[in-house]
Structures are given as structure tokens and as C-alpha cells.
Design a protein around this motif. Structure first.
Motif, short mmCIF file in Angstrom:
data_model
loop_
_atom_site.label_atom_id
_atom_site.label_comp_id
_atom_site.label_asym_id
_atom_site.label_seq_id
_atom_site.Cartn_x
_atom_site.Cartn_y
_atom_site.Cartn_z
N SER A 13 0.82 -1.22 0.00
CA SER A 13 0.00 0.00 0.00
C SER A 13 0.85 1.27 0.00
CB SER A 13 -0.91 0.00 1.24
OG SER A 13 -0.13 -0.22 2.41
N GLY A 14 2.17 1.11 0.06
CA GLY A 14 3.06 2.29 0.09
C GLY A 14 3.33 2.83 -1.30
N PHE A 15 4.05 3.92 -1.37
CA PHE A 15 4.35 4.58 -2.65
C PHE A 15 5.10 3.63 -3.58
CE2 PHE A 15 7.43 7.65 -4.79
CZ PHE A 15 6.54 8.00 -5.78
N LEU A 16 6.22 3.12 -3.16
CA LEU A 16 6.97 2.17 -4.00
C LEU A 16 6.22 0.85 -4.11
CD1 LEU A 16 9.47 1.10 -5.52
CD2 LEU A 16 10.48 0.59 -3.28
N CYS A 35 -1.11 -2.23 6.03
CA CYS A 35 -1.30 -2.23 7.48
C CYS A 35 -2.50 -1.34 7.81
CB CYS A 35 -0.03 -1.76 8.17
SG CYS A 35 -0.13 -1.90 9.96
N GLN A 36 -2.35 -0.03 7.69
CA GLN A 36 -3.47 0.86 8.02
C GLN A 36 -4.32 1.23 6.82
OE1 GLN A 36 -2.61 4.18 10.64
NE2 GLN A 36 -0.74 3.18 11.30
N HIS A 37 -3.80 1.02 5.61
CA HIS A 37 -4.52 1.49 4.42
C HIS A 37 -4.83 0.31 3.49
CE1 HIS A 37 -2.25 5.09 5.84
NE2 HIS A 37 -3.46 5.58 5.72
N ASP A 51 0.88 -6.44 10.50
CA ASP A 51 1.73 -5.44 11.16
C ASP A 51 3.10 -6.09 11.34
OD1 ASP A 51 3.08 -3.79 12.93
OD2 ASP A 51 1.30 -3.38 14.16
N ILE A 52 4.13 -5.49 10.79
CA ILE A 52 5.45 -6.12 10.86
C ILE A 52 6.00 -6.16 12.29
CG2 ILE A 52 6.14 -5.76 8.46
CD1 ILE A 52 7.74 -3.30 9.41
N THR A 77 8.92 5.97 7.07
CA THR A 77 9.77 6.62 6.07
C THR A 77 9.92 8.12 6.28
OG1 THR A 77 7.82 6.82 4.66
CG2 THR A 77 9.22 4.91 4.29
N LEU A 92 9.68 -0.37 14.01
CA LEU A 92 9.28 -0.68 12.64
C LEU A 92 10.48 -1.03 11.76
CD1 LEU A 92 6.59 2.08 12.01
CD2 LEU A 92 6.22 -0.34 12.33
N TYR A 139 16.48 8.15 10.94
CA TYR A 139 15.90 7.33 9.86
C TYR A 139 16.99 6.53 9.16
CZ TYR A 139 14.12 6.28 5.18
OH TYR A 139 13.80 5.65 4.00
N LYS A 143 17.55 2.41 8.99
CA LYS A 143 17.58 1.67 7.72
C LYS A 143 18.89 0.89 7.58
CE LYS A 143 14.89 1.60 4.96
NZ LYS A 143 13.72 0.70 4.79
N MET A 165 12.78 9.08 -4.40
CA MET A 165 11.93 8.69 -5.54
C MET A 165 10.85 9.74 -5.83
SD MET A 165 11.32 4.61 -5.01
CE MET A 165 11.07 4.68 -3.25
N HIS A 173 -0.25 7.26 -0.16
CA HIS A 173 1.19 7.51 -0.05
C HIS A 173 1.70 8.10 -1.37
CE1 HIS A 173 1.82 5.52 3.81
NE2 HIS A 173 1.04 4.52 3.39
N1 LIG Z 1 10.15 7.29 -0.92
C1 LIG Z 1 11.45 7.50 -1.11
O1 LIG Z 1 11.87 8.51 -1.74
C2 LIG Z 1 12.46 6.50 -0.58
C3 LIG Z 1 13.82 6.78 -0.78
C4 LIG Z 1 14.76 5.85 -0.33
C5 LIG Z 1 14.34 4.67 0.29
N2 LIG Z 1 13.02 4.45 0.49
C6 LIG Z 1 12.63 3.17 1.13
O2 LIG Z 1 11.73 2.52 0.25
C7 LIG Z 1 10.75 1.81 1.00
C8 LIG Z 1 9.36 2.25 0.56
O3 LIG Z 1 9.23 3.64 0.81
P1 LIG Z 1 7.87 4.40 0.46
O4 LIG Z 1 8.17 5.85 0.40
O5 LIG Z 1 7.23 3.72 -0.67
O6 LIG Z 1 7.04 4.11 1.80
P2 LIG Z 1 5.60 4.70 2.20
O7 LIG Z 1 4.92 5.25 1.00
O8 LIG Z 1 5.81 5.58 3.38
O9 LIG Z 1 4.81 3.38 2.64
C9 LIG Z 1 5.14 2.72 3.80
C10 LIG Z 1 4.54 1.33 3.74
O10 LIG Z 1 4.86 0.68 4.98
C11 LIG Z 1 3.66 0.12 5.49
N3 LIG Z 1 3.73 0.05 6.94
C12 LIG Z 1 3.94 1.06 7.81
N4 LIG Z 1 3.92 0.60 9.07
C13 LIG Z 1 3.68 -0.73 8.99
C14 LIG Z 1 3.54 -1.77 9.94
N5 LIG Z 1 3.63 -1.55 11.26
N6 LIG Z 1 3.32 -3.03 9.49
C15 LIG Z 1 3.21 -3.28 8.17
N7 LIG Z 1 3.33 -2.35 7.22
C16 LIG Z 1 3.56 -1.08 7.63
C17 LIG Z 1 2.57 1.06 5.02
O11 LIG Z 1 1.32 0.41 5.09
P3 LIG Z 1 -0.07 1.21 5.41
O12 LIG Z 1 0.01 2.53 4.73
O13 LIG Z 1 -1.12 0.31 4.88
O14 LIG Z 1 -0.11 1.36 6.90
C18 LIG Z 1 3.02 1.31 3.59
O15 LIG Z 1 2.63 0.24 2.79
C19 LIG Z 1 11.04 2.09 2.47
O16 LIG Z 1 11.75 1.00 2.99
C20 LIG Z 1 11.90 3.34 2.44
O17 LIG Z 1 12.79 3.35 3.54
C21 LIG Z 1 12.06 5.34 0.07
#
Ligand SMILES: NC(=O)c1ccc[n+]([C@@H]2O[C@H](COP(=O)([O-])OP(=O)(O)OC[C@H]3O[C@@H](n4cnc5c(N)ncnc54)[C@H](OP(=O)(O)O)[C@@H]3O)[C@@H](O)[C@H]2O)c1
Length: 298
Positions: A13-16, A35-37, A51-52, A77, A92, A139, A143, A165, A173
């Protein structure tokens, strides 16, 4: 011909994660978690809530799905929230990653862990996989600790450190381009750092690259995935305005020192992605090409 068929994406459900699920659906039997969405993805209806922080919940999903490959994208994130809510960020990003890894290892799956360019201090830029890590905020620390957990627990893993990204969000997200677009649409001033350099990565390129690495990489490697161009946030904003037709007069270039921040951020966390690029069937987009694809929804 894919070398595996059952794929589980944790954090779909997250952005990536959302883009990954959609990219993978044509090729694999994909299941994913939220998880929440509880979003829906028409191409891939096999969604589970977990929930992880709860190993039993992870184990129950894995027992049902029997994945050969698990992509772990779930994380806290938001770097500001990680700084102010350290215990939750650790729970987390570190303990949650341990839970996922231990459950994945129990069934002999390969784990692909998504890490970040923020494991580096940003003093040098053009970081390679073997460059010394030194996160400057919590953060990044969590990681990097997650990477160590994965290496310690897993027999078969890949680590993909992705750069900042951009792309179209899923309604829940998104990314910093949503904030930029919102400001520009409403004629608000959009302040962007002129001294913060990144190699921004188009999210669909990230998704495709991760799936290709899952097929092509030897086990237990780390890869950098950044876009084809190093630039600062203000330069990114200018290209965004050009491609999406916004007036760049609303962009204001600021230095990081001009804006007091709770969270330190590296000046130049650009990634050198040559190692991954050599394996990929496509060229990681520069910003103009990535934004064009984003505009056309590709
Ligand atoms: N976005 C960037 O620019 C970027 C850059 C570098 C690295 N990253 C890494 O890439 C990965 C994806 O990033 P993103 O930006 O796509 O993340 P995001 O949009 O913030 O989404 C976070 C995801 O984690 C899930 N989540 C949060 N808490 C949780 C829990 N307790 N149990 C299970 N799931 C949980 C959320 O689920 P719900 O919404 O359903 O709760 C959602 O699916 C992350 O590991 C991040 O560190 C991201």
C-alpha cells in the motif's frame, strides 16, 4: 521466463510498494500487504493485512502465500517522525525488519530489503555499494541497522538502496512532487534546497529494476538504484515546472542553512548505480525522461 512465481510484497500500500505490485502483476503470482490502508489494486487482488511488529501476523501470511521471493518495502519513512518518535522508528525499521527476515528465513525465501541513499553522510556523493556508510539522522540509522539484520538473519537476500523517488502517488502515499505540485497549483512559494544533491529515481524505474534484480542478480548482493542524473532540489523543481507547465517564478532557492531543521540531512547523497545498471534491460531515467513518463502515466 521468470525463475520464480510466488512473490510477496510487504508494504504494497506504500508509494513504492503499490507501483511494485502493479509492475509485478503481469509476470508473477503476486500477493501483498497493507497495514493501516487497505487499498485495492485491480490487477492483484491478493492482499493481506499485517503489522510487521507482530511476527505471528507475518508468519500467517507467509504460510498462506508460500512466497519464493519477498520484497520488504514497509517502513517508517518520514525522517522527521523517525527523529521525534525514535522508539517507534526502531520498532518498525529494525525490529520489524528482523521479524520479516526471521519469518522469511523459516520458509527458505529470498528477501529483498529496500534501503536508502540516506545511509550515507552526504559529504562526498557518487556513492558506490562499497563506500563507507555513515547516516546523519535516525531514519538513516534505522535503515542501515535493517541492512545489518538482513545480512545476519538471511541465507538469501538482496539489498536495494534506492535514491529519493518521485512519481504519481496512490492517493494515500506519495512523494515530494505531490507537495510541489500542490504549492505550484495554488500559487504558493515552493522553497527548494540549492545545495542538496540527489540522484532522483522515477518510482516505476525503481519497481522494474527491483524485479529485474530479483531475476538476474546472484544472491546476497547490495545494489544502488538512483536516477541517471545528479542534481539539486531546485534544479529538479525547474525541470518539474518545465515539463508540467507550471510557472517557475513560484520556486525559491534556499540553502539548507537558511531553514532550521530538527533533522540533519546529507548535502550530496547521490548514488552511483553502475553495478545495477549493468544488469538491467533499460536505462535508469534522467529527470526529464522520468518526469515525461510520470506525466504520461507510464
Ligand atoms: N520514498 C522514497 O523517496 C524513498 C527513498 C529511499 C528509500 N526508500 C525506502 O523505500 C521503501 C518504501 O518507501 P515508500 O516511500 O514507498 O514508503 P511509504 O509510502 O511511506 O509506505 C510505507 C509502507 O509501509 C507500510 N507500513 C507502515 N507501518 C507498517 C507496519 N507496522 N506493518 C506493516 N506495514 C507497515 C505502510 O502500510 P499502510 O500505509 O497500509 O499502513 C506502507 O505500505 C522504504 O523502505 C523506504 O525506507 C524510500
Amino acid at each position: 521466463m521468470p525463475s520464480f512465481s510466488q512473490l510477496l510484497i510487504i508494504g504494497g500500500s506504500g508509494f513504492l510498494g503499490w507501483h511494485l505490485v502493479k509492475a509485478a502483476a503481469a509476470q508473477y503470482d503476486v500477493s501483498w500487504t497493507h497495514c493501516q490502508h487497505a487499498l485495492t489494486i485491480a490487477a492483484s487482488p491478493d492482499a493481506y493485512r499485517l503489522d510487521i511488529q507482530q511476527p505471528d501476523e507475518i508468519r500467517a501470511v507467509i504460510e498462506q502465500v508460500e512466497p519464493e521471493v519477498i520484497v520488504h518495502t514497509a517502513a517508517m519513512t518520514n525522517a522527521d517522525l523517525c527523529e521525534t518518535h525514535r522508539s517507534l522508528a526502531h520498532s518498525l525499521n529494525v525490529s520489524g525488519t528482523r521479524n520479516v527476515a526471521e519469518c522469511a528465513e523459516e520458509v527458505g525465501a529470498t528477501l529483498i530489503y529496500i534501503s536508502t541513499d540516506l545511509v550515507f553522510d552526504g559529504l562526498h556523493g557518487n556513492y558506490r555499494e562499497r563506500s563507507a556508510t555513515k547516516p546523519v539522522n535516525y531514519y538513516g540509522e534505522t535503515k542501515l541497522a535493517g541492512e545489518r539484520v538482513v545480512k545476519e538473519v538471511m541465507s538469501k537476500y538482496l539489498i536495494a538502496r534506492v535514491a529519493l523517488m518521485y512519481g504519481n502517488g496512490n492517493g494515500v502515499h506519495g512523494c515530494f512532487t505531490d507537495w510541489m505540485r500542490d504549492g505550484l497549483q495554488h500559487g504558493r512559494e515552493v522553497t527548494l534546497f540549492i545545495d542538496q544533491y540527489r540522484t532522483p529515481l522515477y518510482v516505476n524505474d525503481a519497481a522494474q529494476a527491483i524485479l529485474e534484480l530479483a531475476e538476474k542478480s546472484p544472491e546476497n548482493e547490495t545494489y544502488h538504484l538512483g536516477g541517471g542524473e545528479r542534481l539539486n532540489r531546485y534544479e529538479f523543481g525547474q525541470k518539474f515546472c518545465q515539463i508540467f507547465g507550471y510557472d517557475p517564478k513560484h520556486l525559491r532557492a534556499v540553502a539548507m542553512n537558511d531553514i532550521p531543521s530538527l533533522v540533519p540531512r546529507g548535502a550530496d547523497c547521490s548514488l552511483n548505480s553502475h553495478k545495477a545498471q549493468k544488469l538491467l534491460s533499460f536505462t535508469l531515467s534522467d529527470v526529464a525522461n522520468g518526469l515525461e513518463k510520470m506525466k504520461r502515466g507510464l
